[in-house]
Design a protein around this motif. Structure first.
Motif, PDB file in Angstrom:
ATOM      1  N   PHE A 189     123.598  78.036  40.008  1.00 15.23           N
ATOM      2  CA  PHE A 189     123.706  77.150  41.166  1.00 15.23           C
ATOM      3  C   PHE A 189     124.356  77.922  42.302  1.00 15.23           C
ATOM      4  O   PHE A 189     125.408  78.527  42.133  1.00 15.23           O
ATOM      5  CB  PHE A 189     124.510  75.898  40.815  1.00 15.23           C
ATOM      6  N   GLN A 190     123.721  77.886  43.465  1.00 20.04           N
ATOM      7  CA  GLN A 190     124.179  78.655  44.623  1.00 20.04           C
ATOM      8  C   GLN A 190     125.098  77.871  45.554  1.00 20.04           C
ATOM      9  O   GLN A 190     125.974  78.447  46.179  1.00 20.04           O
ATOM     10  CB  GLN A 190     122.964  79.122  45.435  1.00 20.04           C
ATOM     11  N   LYS A 191     124.850  76.549  45.667  1.00 21.30           N
ATOM     12  CA  LYS A 191     125.601  75.725  46.620  1.00 21.30           C
ATOM     13  C   LYS A 191     126.054  74.448  45.927  1.00 21.30           C
ATOM     14  O   LYS A 191     125.229  73.694  45.413  1.00 21.30           O
ATOM     15  CB  LYS A 191     124.729  75.374  47.820  1.00 21.30           C
ATOM     16  N   THR A 192     127.368  74.208  45.956  1.00 20.56           N
ATOM     17  CA  THR A 192     127.944  73.064  45.266  1.00 20.56           C
ATOM     18  C   THR A 192     128.636  72.147  46.262  1.00 20.56           C
ATOM     19  O   THR A 192     129.471  72.591  47.049  1.00 20.56           O
ATOM     20  CB  THR A 192     128.957  73.533  44.204  1.00 20.56           C
TER      21      THR A 192
ATOM     22  N   GLN B  52     122.355  71.052  51.756  1.00 19.69           N
ATOM     23  CA  GLN B  52     121.322  71.222  50.731  1.00 19.69           C
ATOM     24  C   GLN B  52     121.862  71.825  49.433  1.00 19.69           C
ATOM     25  O   GLN B  52     121.416  72.893  48.986  1.00 19.69           O
ATOM     26  CB  GLN B  52     120.162  72.044  51.276  1.00 19.69           C
TER      27      GLN B  52
ATOM     28  N   ASP C 156     122.491  72.565  45.497  1.00 23.41           N
ATOM     29  CA  ASP C 156     121.677  72.497  44.283  1.00 23.41           C
ATOM     30  C   ASP C 156     122.502  71.947  43.115  1.00 23.41           C
ATOM     31  O   ASP C 156     121.968  71.656  42.060  1.00 23.41           O
ATOM     32  CB  ASP C 156     121.030  73.836  43.933  1.00 23.41           C
TER      33      ASP C 156
ATOM     34  N   ARG D  91     118.617  63.499  46.995  1.00 21.62           N
ATOM     35  CA  ARG D  91     118.437  64.932  46.713  1.00 21.62           C
ATOM     36  C   ARG D  91     118.058  65.108  45.240  1.00 21.62           C
ATOM     37  O   ARG D  91     118.857  65.591  44.424  1.00 21.62           O
ATOM     38  CB  ARG D  91     119.713  65.701  47.049  1.00 21.62           C
TER      39      ARG D  91
ATOM     40  N   GLN E  71     116.286  67.136  43.621  1.00 22.85           N
ATOM     41  CA  GLN E  71     116.245  68.485  43.058  1.00 22.85           C
ATOM     42  C   GLN E  71     117.635  69.009  42.702  1.00 22.85           C
ATOM     43  O   GLN E  71     117.754  70.030  42.024  1.00 22.85           O
ATOM     44  CB  GLN E  71     115.525  69.453  43.999  1.00 22.85           C
ATOM     45  N   ALA E  72     118.687  68.340  43.136  1.00 25.39           N
ATOM     46  CA  ALA E  72     120.053  68.783  42.825  1.00 25.39           C
ATOM     47  C   ALA E  72     120.487  68.251  41.466  1.00 25.39           C
ATOM     48  O   ALA E  72     120.189  67.109  41.105  1.00 25.39           O
ATOM     49  CB  ALA E  72     121.025  68.298  43.902  1.00 25.39           C
TER      50      ALA E  72
ATOM     51  N   CYS F 174     128.042  77.239  37.451  1.00 21.78           N
ATOM     52  CA  CYS F 174     127.476  77.792  38.692  1.00 21.78           C
ATOM     53  C   CYS F 174     126.901  79.189  38.477  1.00 21.78           C
ATOM     54  O   CYS F 174     125.902  79.544  39.089  1.00 21.78           O
ATOM     55  CB  CYS F 174     128.540  77.832  39.788  1.00 21.78           C
TER      56      CYS F 174
END
Length: 175
Positions: free
Chosen positions: A2-5, A61, A63, A88, A90-91, A130
């Motif tokens: 996971f890139q963005k939390t 955005q 993920d 969202r 896809q998250a 992550c």
């Protein structure tokens, strides 16, 4: 991986709900920051509305979305998680907090939109999640696999509390 939390403190019915920043999310955010993981925080205990959350989900955005749940407000948190998944889809959603530590896998059974749950202290399990580590190897992690709730190794109580970075509350609305 996971890139963005996005870390969320759900709304609270307590008049003291936002008297201070959420320390649990402060520690999680600091762990992510120190590891170079991109994160944002949305504290819905303040006057912030779901409109602001919708905008944050659209602009940041994420993920992975993390939601802290307390037992007094658990149904409200479940509804919030369902809304996050609607906005969202896809998250992935990871839940933690006292309610999750007390009830364990029951939370994932009661709240189908939640993908993961973390028992006890969440700093290291969240970081491993992550980074994309094998779910079955992450202590304290509950996850879904083929419709069944599975668990990594038992959660470990940290004894080296002095080695946990103190939160600097970067990205928190402190005004």
């Amino acid at each position: 991986m996971f890139q963005k939390t996005l870390l969320i403190a759900p709304p609270s019915s307590s008049y003291l709900g936002a008297a201070r920043p959420p320390s649990n999310l402060g520690y999680l955010a600091q762990t992510l920051a120190d590891a170079g993981v991109d994160y944002a925080v949305e504290d819905l205990r303040t006057a912030h509305s779901l409109t602001r959350l919708r905008r944050r989900l659209a602009s940041f955005q994420p993920d992975l979305v993390g939601v802290s749940i307390v037992s007094l407000e658990y149904q409200r948190s479940y509804d919030l998680i369902q809304e996050v998944k609607r906005l969202r889809p896809q998250a992935a959603v990871v839940v933690g907090g006292p309610h999750v530590s007390a009830l364990g896998s029951q939370v994932l059974e009661e709240c189908p939109p939640a993908d993961f749950a973390i028992l006890q202290e969440g700093e290291q399990p969240l970081l491993h999640l992550c980074r994309g580590d094998d779910y079955a190897s992450i202590p304290g992690l509950l996850y879904r696999q083929n419709g069944t709730v599975r668990a990594g190794p038992a959660a470990q109580c940290r004894k080296d509390l002095d080695n946990i970075a103190f939160p600097r509350y970067q990205g928190f609305d402190l005004g």
